[in-house]
Design a protein around this motif. Structure first.
Motif, PDB file in Angstrom:
ATOM      1  N   ARG A  57       0.836  -1.215   0.000  1.00  0.00           N
ATOM      2  CA  ARG A  57       0.000   0.000   0.000  1.00  0.00           C
ATOM      3  C   ARG A  57       0.866   1.259   0.000  1.00  0.00           C
ATOM      4  O   ARG A  57       0.614   2.210  -0.739  1.00  0.00           O
ATOM      5  N   ASP A  58       1.894   1.272   0.836  1.00  0.00           N
ATOM      6  CA  ASP A  58       2.736   2.465   0.968  1.00  0.00           C
ATOM      7  C   ASP A  58       3.508   2.769  -0.312  1.00  0.00           C
ATOM      8  O   ASP A  58       3.781   3.943  -0.619  1.00  0.00           O
ATOM      9  N   LEU A  59       3.852   1.743  -1.077  1.00  0.00           N
ATOM     10  CA  LEU A  59       4.630   1.951  -2.294  1.00  0.00           C
ATOM     11  C   LEU A  59       3.847   2.701  -3.370  1.00  0.00           C
ATOM     12  O   LEU A  59       4.455   3.311  -4.260  1.00  0.00           O
ATOM     13  N   VAL A  60       2.541   2.680  -3.291  1.00  0.00           N
ATOM     14  CA  VAL A  60       1.725   3.376  -4.293  1.00  0.00           C
ATOM     15  C   VAL A  60       2.136   4.844  -4.404  1.00  0.00           C
ATOM     16  O   VAL A  60       2.175   5.416  -5.497  1.00  0.00           O
ATOM     17  N   ALA A  61       2.486   5.440  -3.276  1.00  0.00           N
ATOM     18  CA  ALA A  61       2.797   6.873  -3.255  1.00  0.00           C
ATOM     19  C   ALA A  61       4.158   7.201  -3.848  1.00  0.00           C
ATOM     20  O   ALA A  61       4.412   8.362  -4.197  1.00  0.00           O
ATOM     21  N   VAL A  62       5.051   6.204  -3.985  1.00  0.00           N
ATOM     22  CA  VAL A  62       6.409   6.524  -4.420  1.00  0.00           C
ATOM     23  C   VAL A  62       6.801   5.883  -5.751  1.00  0.00           C
ATOM     24  O   VAL A  62       7.813   6.273  -6.348  1.00  0.00           O
ATOM     25  N   VAL A  63       6.032   4.918  -6.225  1.00  0.00           N
ATOM     26  CA  VAL A  63       6.369   4.289  -7.503  1.00  0.00           C
ATOM     27  C   VAL A  63       5.731   5.088  -8.628  1.00  0.00           C
ATOM     28  O   VAL A  63       4.511   5.125  -8.774  1.00  0.00           O
ATOM     29  N   HIS A  64       6.568   5.741  -9.434  1.00  0.00           N
ATOM     30  CA  HIS A  64       6.076   6.575 -10.535  1.00  0.00           C
ATOM     31  C   HIS A  64       6.393   5.959 -11.890  1.00  0.00           C
ATOM     32  O   HIS A  64       6.052   6.528 -12.931  1.00  0.00           O
ATOM     33  N   THR A  65       7.063   4.807 -11.876  1.00  0.00           N
ATOM     34  CA  THR A  65       7.319   4.082 -13.118  1.00  0.00           C
ATOM     35  C   THR A  65       6.203   3.041 -13.262  1.00  0.00           C
ATOM     36  O   THR A  65       5.046   3.391 -13.304  1.00  0.00           O
ATOM     37  N   GLU A  66       6.540   1.759 -13.340  1.00  0.00           N
ATOM     38  CA  GLU A  66       5.528   0.705 -13.350  1.00  0.00           C
ATOM     39  C   GLU A  66       5.562  -0.042 -12.021  1.00  0.00           C
ATOM     40  O   GLU A  66       6.637  -0.328 -11.490  1.00  0.00           O
ATOM     41  N   TYR A  67       4.390  -0.335 -11.525  1.00  0.00           N
ATOM     42  CA  TYR A  67       4.262  -1.039 -10.253  1.00  0.00           C
ATOM     43  C   TYR A  67       3.642  -2.402 -10.527  1.00  0.00           C
ATOM     44  O   TYR A  67       2.535  -2.486 -11.068  1.00  0.00           O
ATOM     45  N   ASN A  68       4.372  -3.461 -10.162  1.00  0.00           N
ATOM     46  CA  ASN A  68       3.948  -4.833 -10.418  1.00  0.00           C
ATOM     47  C   ASN A  68       3.814  -5.569  -9.091  1.00  0.00           C
ATOM     48  O   ASN A  68       4.780  -5.647  -8.323  1.00  0.00           O
ATOM     49  N   ILE A  69       2.634  -6.089  -8.810  1.00  0.00           N
ATOM     50  CA  ILE A  69       2.423  -6.896  -7.611  1.00  0.00           C
ATOM     51  C   ILE A  69       2.193  -8.335  -8.041  1.00  0.00           C
ATOM     52  O   ILE A  69       1.305  -8.617  -8.855  1.00  0.00           O
ATOM     53  N   GLU A  70       3.000  -9.256  -7.494  1.00  0.00           N
ATOM     54  CA  GLU A  70       2.903 -10.667  -7.814  1.00  0.00           C
ATOM     55  C   GLU A  70       2.278 -11.430  -6.656  1.00  0.00           C
ATOM     56  O   GLU A  70       2.452 -11.055  -5.489  1.00  0.00           O
ATOM     57  N   GLY A  71       1.605 -12.536  -6.981  1.00  0.00           N
ATOM     58  CA  GLY A  71       1.122 -13.390  -5.917  1.00  0.00           C
ATOM     59  C   GLY A  71       0.039 -14.343  -6.355  1.00  0.00           C
ATOM     60  O   GLY A  71      -0.467 -14.273  -7.488  1.00  0.00           O
ATOM     61  N   ASN A  72      -0.296 -15.235  -5.445  1.00  0.00           N
ATOM     62  CA  ASN A  72      -1.364 -16.202  -5.655  1.00  0.00           C
ATOM     63  C   ASN A  72      -2.699 -15.502  -5.418  1.00  0.00           C
ATOM     64  O   ASN A  72      -2.899 -14.881  -4.371  1.00  0.00           O
ATOM     65  N   PRO A  73      -3.634 -15.572  -6.369  1.00  0.00           N
ATOM     66  CA  PRO A  73      -4.867 -14.784  -6.253  1.00  0.00           C
ATOM     67  C   PRO A  73      -5.890 -15.359  -5.268  1.00  0.00           C
ATOM     68  O   PRO A  73      -7.022 -15.663  -5.618  1.00  0.00           O
ATOM     69  N   VAL A  74      -5.463 -15.494  -4.014  1.00  0.00           N
ATOM     70  CA  VAL A  74      -6.418 -15.765  -2.942  1.00  0.00           C
ATOM     71  C   VAL A  74      -7.135 -14.450  -2.638  1.00  0.00           C
ATOM     72  O   VAL A  74      -6.737 -13.369  -3.093  1.00  0.00           O
ATOM     73  N   LYS A  75      -8.207 -14.521  -1.846  1.00  0.00           N
ATOM     74  CA  LYS A  75      -9.046 -13.333  -1.638  1.00  0.00           C
ATOM     75  C   LYS A  75      -8.252 -12.159  -1.055  1.00  0.00           C
ATOM     76  O   LYS A  75      -8.401 -11.013  -1.501  1.00  0.00           O
ATOM     77  N   LYS A  76      -7.406 -12.417  -0.055  1.00  0.00           N
ATOM     78  CA  LYS A  76      -6.656 -11.331   0.574  1.00  0.00           C
ATOM     79  C   LYS A  76      -5.758 -10.632  -0.453  1.00  0.00           C
ATOM     80  O   LYS A  76      -5.643  -9.400  -0.462  1.00  0.00           O
ATOM     81  N   PHE A  77      -5.134 -11.425  -1.313  1.00  0.00           N
ATOM     82  CA  PHE A  77      -4.271 -10.841  -2.342  1.00  0.00           C
ATOM     83  C   PHE A  77      -5.095 -10.047  -3.348  1.00  0.00           C
ATOM     84  O   PHE A  77      -4.725  -8.928  -3.729  1.00  0.00           O
ATOM     85  N   MET A  78      -6.196 -10.599  -3.780  1.00  0.00           N
ATOM     86  CA  MET A  78      -7.036  -9.894  -4.747  1.00  0.00           C
ATOM     87  C   MET A  78      -7.545  -8.579  -4.180  1.00  0.00           C
ATOM     88  O   MET A  78      -7.557  -7.555  -4.868  1.00  0.00           O
ATOM     89  N   ASP A  79      -7.935  -8.590  -2.923  1.00  0.00           N
ATOM     90  CA  ASP A  79      -8.403  -7.353  -2.284  1.00  0.00           C
ATOM     91  C   ASP A  79      -7.294  -6.306  -2.265  1.00  0.00           C
ATOM     92  O   ASP A  79      -7.546  -5.114  -2.508  1.00  0.00           O
TER      93      ASP A  79
END
Length: 237
Positions: A57-79
């Motif tokens: 969440r905190d990285l949203v404010a500082v990443v001005h290039t491309e932001y890539n989040i990886e993970g298994n799409p369980v509900k917590k990750f999808m949220d």
């Protein structure tokens, strides 16, 4: 041009080993972009042993290039992804206790599940990529899910290259050729390094992005982070 997205999980691992906020994850992300990195990748896992969900969440404010989040799409990750709305989400079939990513999706067996997940992300304007092995049937299956891109799982290539077996690139080149025919974007990641990245890039047509973390951070211990980021960029020209 192939973009370099730097996975900063290992920075979080170092921070968490001591407590506190050294090294400062957000400052490292800022600096990597200042040094020329064209993206930031994180892979939060359920136990938050390196990247914490709050970090994402905190990285949203500082990443001005491309932001890539990886993970298994369980509900917590999808949220988390739907809340932060990164540039790209990369879906990886990790078990909860996986030390690191160790296999791509069976895109045929999991087609209906992936189609549903991908449709939800795309409805929210998030580019999607799915982790796949360099197997033609899995690449063709990926097209059926509606994903924008695939990420080729490159551990096998890196292992063979380290043994001097350059033929290990062949399944990846074939997978990339098929992906290009199917109009699927191509990303790649896992065990790519300064030693093998130039050869890999030269043999993969249409390579859009590589995500590199463990090797890059390890190499930076000896060579310096700014220097290493630029060494990767030079090798991928």
């Amino acid at each position: 041009m192939t973009k370099l997205s730097v996975n900063i999980n290992k920075i979080a691992t170092l921070r968490n080993s001591r407590g506190g906020n050294v090294p400062n994850l957000l400052q490292v992300a800022i600096d990597i972009q200042k040094f020329g990195g064209q993206g930031i990748t994180v892979h939060p896992r359920p136990d938050e042993r390196h990247i914490r969900y709050q970090d994402a969440r905190d990285l949203v404010a500082v990443v001005h290039t491309e932001y890539n989040i990886e993970g298994n799409p369980v509900k917590k990750f999808m949220d988390l992804v739907l809340e932060t709305k990164p540039t790209q989400v990369t879906l990886v079939p990790d078990a909860d206790d996986a030390l690191t990513s160790n296999a791509g999706w069976d895109t045929i067996r999991n087609k209906d599940f992936l189609k549903e997940v991908i449709a939800e992300f795309k409805r929210n304007g998030i580019r999607t990529s799915i982790f796949v092995d360099p197997v033609l049937e899995m690449v063709a299956g990926a097209k059926e899910t509606g994903t924008d891109r695939i990420e080729l799982y490159t551990e096998a290539f890196a292992h063979e290259y380290g043994l001097g077996n350059y033929n290990g690139i062949e399944p990846y080149a074939a997978a990339a050729a098929l992906a290009n025919e199917l109009d699927l974007g191509i990303n790649a990641g896992h065990d790519l390094s300064l030693d093998n990245i130039k050869f890999f890039k030269e043999n993969i047509p249409g390579l859009l992005e590589v995500s590199i973390g463990h090797a890059l951070i390890s190499e930076s211990i000896y060579l310096g982070l700014e220097n290493v980021v630029n060494m990767y960029l030079q090798r991928m020209k």
